[in-house]
Design an enzyme around this catalytic site. Structure first.
Site, mmCIF file in Angstrom:
data_model
loop_
_atom_site.group_PDB
_atom_site.id
_atom_site.type_symbol
_atom_site.label_atom_id
_atom_site.label_comp_id
_atom_site.label_asym_id
_atom_site.label_seq_id
_atom_site.Cartn_x
_atom_site.Cartn_y
_atom_site.Cartn_z
ATOM 1 N N ASN A 1 0.833 -1.218 0.000
ATOM 2 C CA ASN A 1 0.000 0.000 0.000
ATOM 3 C C ASN A 1 0.860 1.256 0.000
ATOM 4 O O ASN A 1 0.532 2.240 -0.662
ATOM 5 C CB ASN A 1 -0.959 0.001 1.194
ATOM 6 C CG ASN A 1 -2.182 -0.856 0.926
ATOM 7 O OD1 ASN A 1 -3.086 -0.436 0.208
ATOM 8 N ND2 ASN A 1 -2.186 -2.067 1.465
ATOM 9 N N MET B 1 0.794 -2.290 12.249
ATOM 10 C CA MET B 1 0.032 -3.181 13.111
ATOM 11 C C MET B 1 0.190 -2.840 14.595
ATOM 12 O O MET B 1 0.588 -3.687 15.406
ATOM 13 C CB MET B 1 0.429 -4.633 12.834
ATOM 14 C CG MET B 1 0.201 -5.026 11.391
ATOM 15 S SD MET B 1 -1.445 -4.558 10.782
ATOM 16 C CE MET B 1 -2.106 -6.167 10.477
ATOM 17 N N HIS C 1 -8.001 -0.672 6.075
ATOM 18 C CA HIS C 1 -8.225 -1.972 6.716
ATOM 19 C C HIS C 1 -8.928 -2.899 5.722
ATOM 20 O O HIS C 1 -9.879 -2.483 5.052
ATOM 21 C CB HIS C 1 -9.066 -1.782 7.980
ATOM 22 C CG HIS C 1 -9.258 -3.057 8.727
ATOM 23 N ND1 HIS C 1 -8.254 -3.613 9.508
ATOM 24 C CD2 HIS C 1 -10.303 -3.908 8.788
ATOM 25 C CE1 HIS C 1 -8.700 -4.746 10.023
ATOM 26 N NE2 HIS C 1 -9.926 -4.952 9.601
HETATM 27 C C1 GAR Z 1 -3.169 -4.335 4.159
HETATM 28 O O1 GAR Z 1 -4.066 -5.282 3.643
HETATM 29 C C2 GAR Z 1 -3.846 -3.427 5.163
HETATM 30 O O2 GAR Z 1 -5.171 -3.168 4.837
HETATM 31 C C3 GAR Z 1 -3.734 -4.242 6.426
HETATM 32 O O3 GAR Z 1 -2.439 -4.763 6.386
HETATM 33 C C4 GAR Z 1 -2.103 -5.032 5.018
HETATM 34 C C5 GAR Z 1 -0.722 -4.481 4.760
HETATM 35 O O4 GAR Z 1 -0.266 -4.868 3.492
HETATM 36 N N1 GAR Z 1 -3.958 -3.431 7.592
HETATM 37 C C6 GAR Z 1 -4.598 -3.866 8.686
HETATM 38 O O5 GAR Z 1 -4.996 -5.009 8.829
HETATM 39 C C7 GAR Z 1 -4.789 -2.813 9.769
HETATM 40 N N2 GAR Z 1 -5.632 -3.290 10.809
HETATM 41 P P1 GAR Z 1 0.931 -4.092 2.795
HETATM 42 O O6 GAR Z 1 2.073 -4.053 3.813
HETATM 43 O O7 GAR Z 1 1.279 -4.916 1.611
HETATM 44 O O8 GAR Z 1 0.454 -2.708 2.452
#
Ligand code: GAR
Length: 192
Positions: free
Chosen positions: A14, A90, A109
């Protein structure tokens, strides 16, 4: 131009989607810092590729959350950061950053909140056998994925295994987050 800091703990897909949008000129913002609580996280390599300065820290080496947030706040202030953008960070945000950035911290999220907050939202949705889950972008408050919702998009996950559900949801995240971020930056510009 608004200045953002991205906070991430993992892969950073992201974060990369945001950096790409900035590079393509579709998101008018400057990312001046990446903050991570995982010094081995893959997001650090991605940050380097985009020339983004990063700050990694080990939470356990501080006496409290307030202590590491105070240190981060000094950095954010010196870099004149306007917004904090959580992208797979996190960890709950504490009072130090919440009070310094009221309505200026966003999170993404991978579920249709208030359903499936917390860790492994995609796994939770699959275990609950729902046919539709999705993505939520929201302002951050002291709770776990509880702040005011800004945007949501649903994603069909019926008969998906974890890999397929994750790739469908992440594809939506990567498109939605830069877009919503731009809307928030525009709006707050108007109200200023
Ligand atoms: C993403 O899917 C985000 O939405 C989630 O962690 C992932 C990170 O992926 N966030 C949560 O669960 C927050 N509670 P990335 O490191 O590839 O962006």
């Amino acid at each position: 131009m608004k200045r953002i800091a991205i906070f991430a703990s993992g892969s950073g897909s992201n974060a990369e989607a945001i950096w790409q949008s900035i590079e393509r000129g579709v998101l008018e913002a400057e990312c001046v810092l990446l903050v991570t609580d995982q010094p081995e996280a893959k997001v650090l390599e991605r940050a380097e590729r985009y020339g983004i300065t990063s700050f990694s820290f080990i939470p356990k080496s501080y006496a409290s959350k307030a202590d590491f947030e105070e240190e981060i706040l000094v950095l954010l202030t010196s870099l004149r950061v306007d917004y904090i953008v959580l992208a797979g960070y996190m960890r709950l945000i504490g009072e130090v950053l919440l009070s310094a950035y009221p309505s200026r911290i966003l999170n993404i999220h991978p579920s249709l909140l208030p359903h499936f907050p917390g860790k492994d939202a995609i796994g939770q949705a699959l275990a609950a056998n729902v046919s539709v889950s999705g993505v939520t972008v929201h302002y951050v408050d002291a709770g776990m994925d509880t702040g005011p919702i800004i945007a949501q998009e649903s994603v069909e996950i019926e008969e998906c295994d974890r890999t397929e559900a994750t790739s469908r949801i992440q594809a939506v995240e990567h498109r939605l987050y830069p877009r919503v971020l731009q809307q928030v930056l525009n709006q707050q510009e108007v109200f200023k």
